[in-house]
Write a protein that holds these residues in place. Sequence first.
Motif, PDB file in Angstrom:
ATOM      1  N   UNK A 149       0.690  -1.316   0.008  1.00  0.00           N
ATOM      2  CA  UNK A 149      -0.036   0.035   0.090  1.00  0.00           C
ATOM      3  C   UNK A 149       0.760   1.311  -0.110  1.00  0.00           C
ATOM      4  N   UNK A 150       2.109   1.387   0.946  1.00  0.00           N
ATOM      5  CA  UNK A 150       2.935   2.384   0.692  1.00  0.00           C
ATOM      6  C   UNK A 150       3.584   2.537  -0.544  1.00  0.00           C
ATOM      7  N   UNK A 151       3.960   1.407  -1.035  1.00  0.00           N
ATOM      8  CA  UNK A 151       4.553   1.625  -2.429  1.00  0.00           C
ATOM      9  C   UNK A 151       3.636   2.098  -3.443  1.00  0.00           C
ATOM     10  N   UNK A 152       2.330   1.858  -3.404  1.00  0.00           N
ATOM     11  CA  UNK A 152       1.442   2.414  -4.331  1.00  0.00           C
ATOM     12  C   UNK A 152       1.211   3.848  -3.904  1.00  0.00           C
ATOM     13  N   UNK A 153       1.526   4.398  -2.857  1.00  0.00           N
ATOM     14  CA  UNK A 153       1.181   5.833  -2.522  1.00  0.00           C
ATOM     15  C   UNK A 153       2.326   6.511  -2.617  1.00  0.00           C
ATOM     16  N   UNK A 154       3.425   5.895  -3.329  1.00  0.00           N
ATOM     17  CA  UNK A 154       4.771   6.675  -3.828  1.00  0.00           C
ATOM     18  C   UNK A 154       6.018   6.780  -2.670  1.00  0.00           C
ATOM     19  N   UNK A 155       5.980   5.683  -1.789  1.00  0.00           N
ATOM     20  CA  UNK A 155       7.006   5.731  -0.865  1.00  0.00           C
ATOM     21  C   UNK A 155       8.352   4.805  -1.039  1.00  0.00           C
ATOM     22  N   UNK A 206     -12.945  -6.336  -0.313  1.00  0.00           N
ATOM     23  CA  UNK A 206     -12.866  -5.823  -1.315  1.00  0.00           C
ATOM     24  C   UNK A 206     -11.465  -5.466  -1.754  1.00  0.00           C
ATOM     25  N   UNK A 207     -10.626  -4.834  -1.053  1.00  0.00           N
ATOM     26  CA  UNK A 207      -9.264  -4.536  -1.224  1.00  0.00           C
ATOM     27  C   UNK A 207      -8.566  -5.477  -1.627  1.00  0.00           C
ATOM     28  N   UNK A 208      -8.585  -6.748  -0.923  1.00  0.00           N
ATOM     29  CA  UNK A 208      -7.897  -7.957  -1.041  1.00  0.00           C
ATOM     30  C   UNK A 208      -8.066  -8.598  -2.594  1.00  0.00           C
ATOM     31  N   UNK A 209      -9.393  -8.310  -2.926  1.00  0.00           N
ATOM     32  CA  UNK A 209      -9.700  -8.929  -4.223  1.00  0.00           C
ATOM     33  C   UNK A 209      -9.112  -7.917  -5.229  1.00  0.00           C
ATOM     34  N   UNK A 210      -9.029  -6.541  -4.886  1.00  0.00           N
ATOM     35  CA  UNK A 210      -8.359  -5.661  -6.026  1.00  0.00           C
ATOM     36  C   UNK A 210      -6.889  -6.116  -5.974  1.00  0.00           C
ATOM     37  N   UNK A 211      -6.334  -6.424  -4.981  1.00  0.00           N
ATOM     38  CA  UNK A 211      -4.652  -6.610  -5.147  1.00  0.00           C
ATOM     39  C   UNK A 211      -4.355  -7.945  -5.785  1.00  0.00           C
ATOM     40  N   UNK A 212      -5.445  -8.837  -5.754  1.00  0.00           N
ATOM     41  CA  UNK A 212      -5.290 -10.321  -6.064  1.00  0.00           C
ATOM     42  C   UNK A 212      -5.374 -10.069  -7.640  1.00  0.00           C
ATOM     43  N   UNK A 213      -6.506  -9.134  -8.156  1.00  0.00           N
ATOM     44  CA  UNK A 213      -6.493  -9.098  -9.473  1.00  0.00           C
ATOM     45  C   UNK A 213      -5.441  -8.248 -10.313  1.00  0.00           C
ATOM     46  N   UNK A 214      -5.008  -7.355  -9.486  1.00  0.00           N
ATOM     47  CA  UNK A 214      -4.003  -6.322 -10.178  1.00  0.00           C
ATOM     48  C   UNK A 214      -2.696  -7.014 -10.374  1.00  0.00           C
ATOM     49  N   UNK A 215      -2.223  -8.024  -9.258  1.00  0.00           N
ATOM     50  CA  UNK A 215      -1.143  -8.590  -9.378  1.00  0.00           C
ATOM     51  C   UNK A 215      -1.157 -10.125  -9.843  1.00  0.00           C
ATOM     52  N   UNK A 220       6.192  -7.035  -4.617  1.00  0.00           N
ATOM     53  CA  UNK A 220       6.724  -5.637  -3.984  1.00  0.00           C
ATOM     54  C   UNK A 220       8.448  -5.634  -4.163  1.00  0.00           C
ATOM     55  N   UNK A 221       8.846  -6.723  -4.351  1.00  0.00           N
ATOM     56  CA  UNK A 221      10.178  -6.571  -4.563  1.00  0.00           C
ATOM     57  C   UNK A 221      10.581  -6.427  -6.117  1.00  0.00           C
ATOM     58  N   UNK A 222       9.796  -6.937  -7.038  1.00  0.00           N
ATOM     59  CA  UNK A 222       9.714  -6.653  -8.337  1.00  0.00           C
ATOM     60  C   UNK A 222       9.583  -4.934  -8.669  1.00  0.00           C
ATOM     61  N   UNK A 223       8.874  -4.272  -7.570  1.00  0.00           N
ATOM     62  CA  UNK A 223       8.462  -3.115  -7.718  1.00  0.00           C
ATOM     63  C   UNK A 223       9.354  -2.009  -7.230  1.00  0.00           C
ATOM     64  N   UNK A 250      -3.593   2.471   7.529  1.00  0.00           N
ATOM     65  CA  UNK A 250      -2.212   3.059   7.746  1.00  0.00           C
ATOM     66  C   UNK A 250      -1.399   3.843   6.992  1.00  0.00           C
ATOM     67  N   UNK A 251      -1.780   3.482   5.682  1.00  0.00           N
ATOM     68  CA  UNK A 251      -0.810   3.989   4.514  1.00  0.00           C
ATOM     69  C   UNK A 251      -1.514   5.360   4.241  1.00  0.00           C
ATOM     70  N   UNK A 252      -2.835   5.572   4.437  1.00  0.00           N
ATOM     71  CA  UNK A 252      -3.643   6.666   4.127  1.00  0.00           C
ATOM     72  C   UNK A 252      -3.424   7.723   5.054  1.00  0.00           C
ATOM     73  N   UNK A 253      -3.202   7.245   6.464  1.00  0.00           N
ATOM     74  CA  UNK A 253      -3.049   7.823   7.666  1.00  0.00           C
ATOM     75  C   UNK A 253      -1.500   8.671   7.490  1.00  0.00           C
ATOM     76  N   UNK A 254      -0.652   7.952   7.065  1.00  0.00           N
ATOM     77  CA  UNK A 254       0.795   8.220   6.679  1.00  0.00           C
ATOM     78  C   UNK A 254       0.830   9.542   5.820  1.00  0.00           C
ATOM     79  N   UNK A 255       0.182   9.162   4.531  1.00  0.00           N
ATOM     80  CA  UNK A 255       0.092  10.096   3.610  1.00  0.00           C
ATOM     81  C   UNK A 255      -0.573  11.393   4.187  1.00  0.00           C
ATOM     82  N   UNK A 256      -1.512  11.326   5.030  1.00  0.00           N
ATOM     83  CA  UNK A 256      -2.494  12.828   5.210  1.00  0.00           C
ATOM     84  C   UNK A 256      -1.489  13.477   6.206  1.00  0.00           C
TER      85      UNK A 256
END
Length: 410
Positions: A19-25, A116-125, A208-211, A398-404
């Motif tokens: 999630x943090x990787x997706x937010x550019x960290x 819902x979020x789990x399924x999104x990750x599953x499909x994306x990766x 994650x490692x690949x990214x 937690x990732x949204x919280x850190x970003x905020x």
Amino acid sequence: MKNIAIIGAGITGITTAYQLLERGYNVSVFDKNRYAAMETSFANGGQLSACNAEVWNSWSTIGKGIQWMLKKDAPLLFSPKMNFHKARWLISFMSNIPNHKKNTILTAKMAIESRDEFKRILNKENIKLDLEEKGILHLCDNEISLIHGRKVNKWLNEAGLSRKEVSIDEMISIEPSLNLKNFVGGFYTDSDMSGDIHKFTMLLAQACMNKGVTFYYETEVKKINHNKKQPIISFTQSDNKHKQNYDAIVICAGVNSKFLANDLGDNVNIYPVKGYSITLLLEDRDSVDHAPYVSLLDDKAKIVSSRLGKNRFRVAGTAEFNGYNKDIRADRINPLIKWCNELFPKVSTEHAIPWAGLRPMTPSMVPRVGSGKLPGIYYNTGHGHLGWTLSAFTSQQISDHILRQDNFEH
């Protein structure tokens, strides 16, 4: 770009890294093991179970704990050995009994979001993990259990989860392999799932490692210091000592989170609740044909089961309050084998691989997700028996919280 370290490469640590990787960290992950998911995420029950969101804070749980204290094979085993940590945790657990309904509804809402979020990750990766989307069937062996289940159903419905009561005939039509002679009815949640948590975590760690996520495996985090601006991690790798500054750290260290938090002046009251599992290797035709594909939850025995592809069947459960040891006790494994023999007499238990892991449990049974006292310190930990069920959502939280926080500072 800010550098963030994550302590722990279990299910919460890896989903948080993603999630943090997706937010550019810029993300680094530390773990003492050689691979991801080698502790509590290794061989647990394998359920993604919003239907199991009911927290344990009730007087009946306390009563059972006392009643079963000397029964070695009890579903809930509470060792009478006391220390300050255990006593403090227990007092806080009891103080959360009035929040039983509120925390159950909250947990169910989080579990639905997480699915819902789990399924999104599953499909994306495009992750393949022996996922079974056949729902979870809750087994009840007496009328009292059914009455309690109806009450919990109302709470789950309030949270937005559909779990329906089913008769014995309906249960057999849902899972024909079941031997239901000792049961009176149950509940079925068709939106819940089961699968191989270890496989999922390993494959997500690889993604994650690949990214670009940096992994420090076989690395012991000795201490976290703070210079009032940012955290400094002291760690040992191949017997060499290192120190590294980070803009922020997220502690996802399971039962060890408490000790890291102590260094930082935070009270993260987590107790290790040991769970056991057996993984049956289905090596003959009868076992393959008669092991269930629908995931099960036996209320009284505190046992769950999940089918992992064609040739594996996981049976897990029991809760043991007995400190930080991970010893595998035969008297705790035997009830899992006996349960399988009774419910699935045609499934061979000859090749049963035993395992034990420590669930990180907060007294409220709601995970600790948020900031510590010092700048750049964050927690995503204490998920108890619902680590996989909740992690996709809490990692997002937690990732949204850190970003905020970062946006607010700027």
